[in-house]
Write a protein that holds these residues in place. Structure first.
Motif, PDB file in Angstrom:
ATOM      1  N   THR A 121      11.693  -2.912 -11.414  1.00 52.37           N
ATOM      2  CA  THR A 121      11.662  -2.072 -10.225  1.00 52.37           C
ATOM      3  C   THR A 121      11.271  -0.649 -10.607  1.00 52.37           C
ATOM      4  O   THR A 121      11.708  -0.136 -11.646  1.00 52.37           O
ATOM      5  CB  THR A 121      13.043  -2.044  -9.545  1.00 52.37           C
ATOM      6  OG1 THR A 121      13.450  -3.389  -9.262  1.00 52.37           O
ATOM      7  CG2 THR A 121      13.007  -1.250  -8.247  1.00 52.37           C
TER       8      THR A 121
ATOM      9  N   PHE B  74       8.143  -0.011  -6.014  1.00 48.22           N
ATOM     10  CA  PHE B  74       7.851  -1.439  -5.918  1.00 48.22           C
ATOM     11  C   PHE B  74       8.906  -2.214  -6.691  1.00 48.22           C
ATOM     12  O   PHE B  74       9.640  -1.658  -7.511  1.00 48.22           O
ATOM     13  CB  PHE B  74       6.449  -1.778  -6.436  1.00 48.22           C
ATOM     14  CG  PHE B  74       6.274  -1.656  -7.924  1.00 48.22           C
ATOM     15  CD1 PHE B  74       6.654  -2.678  -8.782  1.00 48.22           C
ATOM     16  CD2 PHE B  74       5.708  -0.513  -8.471  1.00 48.22           C
ATOM     17  CE1 PHE B  74       6.491  -2.564 -10.156  1.00 48.22           C
ATOM     18  CE2 PHE B  74       5.544  -0.389  -9.848  1.00 48.22           C
ATOM     19  CZ  PHE B  74       5.933  -1.420 -10.681  1.00 48.22           C
TER      20      PHE B  74
ATOM     21  N   MET C  91       1.524  -8.579  -9.644  1.00 50.96           N
ATOM     22  CA  MET C  91       1.102  -7.408  -8.880  1.00 50.96           C
ATOM     23  C   MET C  91      -0.169  -6.848  -9.485  1.00 50.96           C
ATOM     24  O   MET C  91      -0.275  -6.685 -10.708  1.00 50.96           O
ATOM     25  CB  MET C  91       2.179  -6.318  -8.886  1.00 50.96           C
ATOM     26  CG  MET C  91       1.799  -5.096  -8.045  1.00 50.96           C
ATOM     27  SD  MET C  91       3.066  -3.796  -8.062  1.00 50.96           S
ATOM     28  CE  MET C  91       2.712  -3.000  -9.644  1.00 50.96           C
TER      29      MET C  91
ATOM     30  N   TYR D 116       1.248  -9.316  -4.812  1.00 48.12           N
ATOM     31  CA  TYR D 116       1.360  -7.969  -4.254  1.00 48.12           C
ATOM     32  C   TYR D 116       0.254  -7.097  -4.835  1.00 48.12           C
ATOM     33  O   TYR D 116      -0.265  -7.370  -5.920  1.00 48.12           O
ATOM     34  CB  TYR D 116       2.721  -7.345  -4.575  1.00 48.12           C
ATOM     35  CG  TYR D 116       3.879  -8.144  -4.041  1.00 48.12           C
ATOM     36  CD1 TYR D 116       4.318  -8.000  -2.724  1.00 48.12           C
ATOM     37  CD2 TYR D 116       4.540  -9.063  -4.864  1.00 48.12           C
ATOM     38  CE1 TYR D 116       5.370  -8.746  -2.237  1.00 48.12           C
ATOM     39  CE2 TYR D 116       5.599  -9.815  -4.373  1.00 48.12           C
ATOM     40  CZ  TYR D 116       6.007  -9.646  -3.059  1.00 48.12           C
ATOM     41  OH  TYR D 116       7.051 -10.395  -2.579  1.00 48.12           O
TER      42      TYR D 116
ATOM     43  N   LEU E 242      -0.790  -2.800  -5.345  1.00 50.10           N
ATOM     44  CA  LEU E 242      -0.508  -1.378  -5.210  1.00 50.10           C
ATOM     45  C   LEU E 242      -1.846  -0.663  -5.323  1.00 50.10           C
ATOM     46  O   LEU E 242      -2.557  -0.820  -6.325  1.00 50.10           O
ATOM     47  CB  LEU E 242       0.458  -0.912  -6.297  1.00 50.10           C
ATOM     48  CG  LEU E 242       0.975   0.530  -6.214  1.00 50.10           C
ATOM     49  CD1 LEU E 242       2.359   0.636  -6.855  1.00 50.10           C
ATOM     50  CD2 LEU E 242       0.024   1.513  -6.891  1.00 50.10           C
TER      51      LEU E 242
ATOM     52  N   TYR F  53       1.632  -0.033  -1.039  1.00 52.00           N
ATOM     53  CA  TYR F  53       2.100  -1.221  -1.754  1.00 52.00           C
ATOM     54  C   TYR F  53       2.547  -2.263  -0.745  1.00 52.00           C
ATOM     55  O   TYR F  53       3.153  -1.954   0.285  1.00 52.00           O
ATOM     56  CB  TYR F  53       3.268  -0.862  -2.666  1.00 52.00           C
ATOM     57  CG  TYR F  53       4.042  -2.051  -3.187  1.00 52.00           C
ATOM     58  CD1 TYR F  53       3.525  -2.839  -4.207  1.00 52.00           C
ATOM     59  CD2 TYR F  53       5.271  -2.403  -2.636  1.00 52.00           C
ATOM     60  CE1 TYR F  53       4.215  -3.941  -4.678  1.00 52.00           C
ATOM     61  CE2 TYR F  53       5.975  -3.503  -3.106  1.00 52.00           C
ATOM     62  CZ  TYR F  53       5.442  -4.273  -4.130  1.00 52.00           C
ATOM     63  OH  TYR F  53       6.127  -5.364  -4.585  1.00 52.00           O
TER      64      TYR F  53
END
Length: 268
Positions: free
Chosen positions: A4, A29, A37, A214, A216, A226
């Motif tokens: 995180t 995120f 990601m 995901y 960003l 994001y």
């Protein structure tokens, strides 16, 4: 494992003066086991700096990275590099290391300072080379292999520490399309079959479609955004971040759905 980043930003120093924050707004995120990601943005957007801050190679000047809720700064470095693997951009090496020697270096968190690699370390290196499909290159020097093969060797070097998170800086850049596909397939396999979370910095929007859960997105003087790939990667946002008009195309074949973006300027 959960990685995180909360309320994070970074600025460089010029003498005693702090330069402006690199990112317009704080970065936030969270990534769970086996999730991927993509960090997407044009040149000069601070993508590599962001990866280095995420891993602790650079220190965020605001905010923090957390591993399972624990601040990165509170985790022993040797223990940290057993859990996180960082794959830099591949460059030809001039020191004459063989591929197997390069990969064994990834066992450093498990080897004491003055000790030599053990049989276990060497076996782990061969297993990692087998996993990425280049065991046959073990005795070649780094200067004898192609850029794509060297990139796979760098991924193998990271895998020998058995990481839970793999962070890769433009692993598919400067490679022909076949080598790009091999690299992307390898990353996808590691995430899906071994549960390794992956963060990949890339210039290629279509690679984010192929790989990522995901995305960003960052660019100079643009707010960092994001979220899930389908929601974030819109035609409007690609124009905003890359200054290019694209057409988003969704293609279905059998049970597969493929999304891609085509620059309108290149359409016939």
């Amino acid at each position: 494992m959960r990685i995180t980043v909360e309320n994070a930003n970074f600025h460089y120093k010029k003498g005693r003066k702090n330069l402006p924050n690199l990112y317009v707004n704080p970065i936030n995120f969270s990534l769970d086991t086996g999730e991927v990601m993509a960090i997407l943005g044009p040149n000069g957007a601070g993508k590599t700096t962001m990866l280095k801050c995420i891993t602790g190679l650079l220190n965020w000047t605001e905010g923090q990275t957390y591993i399972d809720g624990k601040p990165l700064t509170k985790i022993n470095k040797r223990a940290l590099w057993k859990r996180i693997g960082y794959v830099p951009q591949a460059h030809k090496m001039v020191f004459g290391f063989s591929i197997i020697e390069l990969v064994v270096m990834g066992r450093a968190p498990y080897i004491s300072t003055l000790a030599q690699p053990s049989k276990v370390d060497i076996e782990a290196a061969y297993e990692a080379l087998t996993l990425v499909g280049i065991k046959h290159l073990a005795n070649k020097t780094c200067n004898e292999v192609s850029g794509g093969e060297l990139q796979l060797a760098l991924i193998a070097r990271t895998l020998v520490s058995d990481p839970e998170v793999l962070i890769l800086d433009e692993p598919e850049s400067h490679l022909d399309i076949q080598k790009q596909v091999v690299i992307l397939q390898t990353i996808k396999q590691l995430a899906k079959e071994r549960g390794i979370s992956c963060i990949i910095n890339t210039h290629y929007p279509n690679h984010a479609f192929y790989l990522a859960d995901y995305v960003l997105m960052t660019a100079k003087e643009k707010e960092v955004v994001y979220g899930q790939v389908e929601a974030i990667m819109t035609e409007q946002r690609m124009k905003q971040f890359f200054d290019v008009d694209v057409k988003k195309v969704i293609y279905e074949e059998n049970d597969s759905i493929v999304q891609t973006m085509i620059p309108r300027a290149l359409s016939k």
